[in-house]
Scaffold this active site. Structure first.
Site, PDB file in Angstrom:
ATOM      1  N   THR A 130      17.331   0.316  42.921  1.00  0.00           N
ATOM      2  CA  THR A 130      17.253  -0.896  42.114  1.00  0.00           C
ATOM      3  C   THR A 130      18.415  -1.805  42.476  1.00  0.00           C
ATOM      4  O   THR A 130      19.532  -1.339  42.698  1.00  0.00           O
ATOM      5  CB  THR A 130      17.275  -0.573  40.606  1.00  0.00           C
ATOM      6  OG1 THR A 130      17.215  -1.797  39.856  1.00  0.00           O
ATOM      7  CG2 THR A 130      18.518   0.193  40.203  1.00  0.00           C
ATOM      8  N   HIS A 153      21.620  15.983  35.776  1.00  0.00           N
ATOM      9  CA  HIS A 153      22.578  17.057  36.025  1.00  0.00           C
ATOM     10  C   HIS A 153      21.943  18.445  35.896  1.00  0.00           C
ATOM     11  O   HIS A 153      22.537  19.453  36.298  1.00  0.00           O
ATOM     12  CB  HIS A 153      23.759  16.939  35.051  1.00  0.00           C
ATOM     13  CG  HIS A 153      25.054  17.409  35.621  1.00  0.00           C
ATOM     14  ND1 HIS A 153      25.146  18.287  36.672  1.00  0.00           N
ATOM     15  CD2 HIS A 153      26.339  17.127  35.267  1.00  0.00           C
ATOM     16  CE1 HIS A 153      26.412  18.521  36.947  1.00  0.00           C
ATOM     17  NE2 HIS A 153      27.164  17.833  36.119  1.00  0.00           N
TER      18      HIS A 153
END
Length: 429
Positions: free
Chosen positions: A348, A400
């Site tokens: 992006t 994560h």
């Protein structure tokens, strides 16, 4: 009687909401491209439908006169009736419209009031007069306005969405306070008007915007999202572009932008750190040996992420052509569901809007997203000297649960290394 019914059925065709995807159960009628009573050709687009993933056009299944059933703003299930098309010629359709718009001459003795419903050509009041469409009715309820106080401008006096948005609550004159006997009436105090415009308006969230909102909240709640940052000296790429951009455009017919360099760098780094290109499905981790890069594009109705398939096998000019094609389709609301489905990693570019630094949100079910930002000349230390360089912050948001800190930081460092020495992209070292 049966023969007559069969004849009527044969003369008209029902236009229904088509099946547009396995996971889509309903759509919103966002806009009519034709009006009730218009003559339409076969395969001519008559309306725009909006799902939670894309906007697509509804074509006419035969030539004839359009009879609208559903209204703009209506939410329709797959297979619901949208309109019918009756057999007829263009001249007949135009004649019908003229008849519908004719009004009886107004005289001084018999003129309709402002709140009177529109009359048909035969003098009878239409059943639609003063009736609000579903979208208009909702707006009027929110404003607390009685539909009977609105003059509809739609067909046969129907109250349209635009009529409801323009309608204002009529204020009542303040009542005079009673005075005590023998005392003069005090001057009425008028409240001070607030300076400046204080208007408000309400709009129903589109299906696309509601889906974006739900997915973004789900990502924040269901992933262990973390962001790591780095910065890139963009001078080597900018020098390379300045030197070869004219030759590149002349040979390939497309400009040489930053997106192709970032895509190539990402694809190389993803081959080395495969967890960044993976995703979680249930209790399993799915690793992809290909790279489908989603590029975030700002479209008129919201952010969309079309996919560049097999980006790891494309050259710089092939990537640039894919970016231009997908961005153009996004701006014209022409993207198909297939073009926005899938993707293993997202890039992006908030820098085009002036963003200096941000933490992009993961595009689920992917596990990572790279954010590009604006390029600013800043003083940096280089070989013991302070020099001015065009610098860009880059950010990697990642899940994560699947990507460890070592992998995320190493991935971003590798991207930085490739961008600051673009010859590595060509030599694949």
């Amino acid at each position: 009687m049966i023969q007559a019914l069969n004849t009527v059925k044969h003369m008209s065709v029902e236009i229904k909401v088509p099946t547009v995807g396995e996971s889509i159960s309903e759509v919103t009628l966002s806009q009519w491209l034709k009006q009730d009573g218009d003559y339409v050709e076969m395969d001519e687009n008559i309306a725009e439908l909006e799902s939670d993933k894309a906007t697509f056009e509804l074509p006419a299944e035969k030539a004839g006169i359009l009879r609208i059933v559903a209204q703009e703003g209506d939410t329709l299930e797959i297979g619901a009736l949208v309109a019918t098309i009756e057999e007829g010629e263009a001249s007949a359709a135009s004649g019908d419209k003229k008849a519908d718009t004719q009004e009886p001459a107004k005289t001084a003795d018999n003129s309709p009031s402002d709140n009177a419903p529109a009359a048909q050509s035969d003098g009878e009041v239409s059943y639609a007069a003063g009736t609000a469409s579903p979208a208009a009715a909702k707006i009027l309820r929110e404003k607390g306005i009685d539909p009977a106080s609105i003059t509809g401008t739609g067909k046969d006096g129907r109250i349209t969405k635009e009529d409801a948005e323009k309608a204002q609550v009529k204020s009542e004159a303040p009542k005079a306070k009673p005075t005590e006997a023998g005392k003069p009436a005090a001057a009425t105090e008028t409240p001070k008007a607030a300076s400046g415009a204080r208007n408000e308006r309400r709009e129903k969230m589109s299906s696309l915007r509601k889906t974006i909102a739900k997915r973004l909240v789900a990502v924040k709640n269901e992933t262990a999202m973390l962001t790591t940052f780095n910065e890139v000296n963009m001078k080597p790429i900018m020098d390379l572009r300045a030197k070869y951009k004219e030759v590149f455009k002349e040979k390939h017919g497309v400009g040489l932008g930053f997106m192709s360099f970032f895509t190539k760098a990402v694809c190389t780094a993803l081959k080395e750190w495969r967890a960044v290109n993976a995703r979680i499905e249930g209790d399993e981790i799915v690793y992809s040996d290909f790279v489908d890069v989603s590029i975030a594009v700002s479209a008129p109705k919201g952010l969309v992420v079309p996919v560049i398939r097999n980006a790891d096998t494309l050259s710089l000019h092939e990537i640039e052509k894919a970016v231009v094609e997908l961005a153009t389709k996004a701006r014209d609301n022409k993207l198909s569901i297939e073009e926005m489905t899938g993707g293993t990693f997202t890039i992006t570019n908030g820098g085009v809007f002036g963003s200096m630094m941000s933490t992009p949100i993961i595009n689920a079910p992917q596990s990572a997203i790279l954010g590009m930002h604006n390029i600013i000349e800043r003083p940096v230390a280089e070989n013991g000297q302070v020099v001015i360089r065009p610098m860009m912050y880059i950010a990697l948001s990642y899940d994560h649960r699947i990507i460890d800190g070592r992998e995320s930081v190493s991935f971003l460092v590798r991207v930085k290394q490739l961008l600051e020495d673009p010859a590595r992209l060509l030599l694949e070292v």
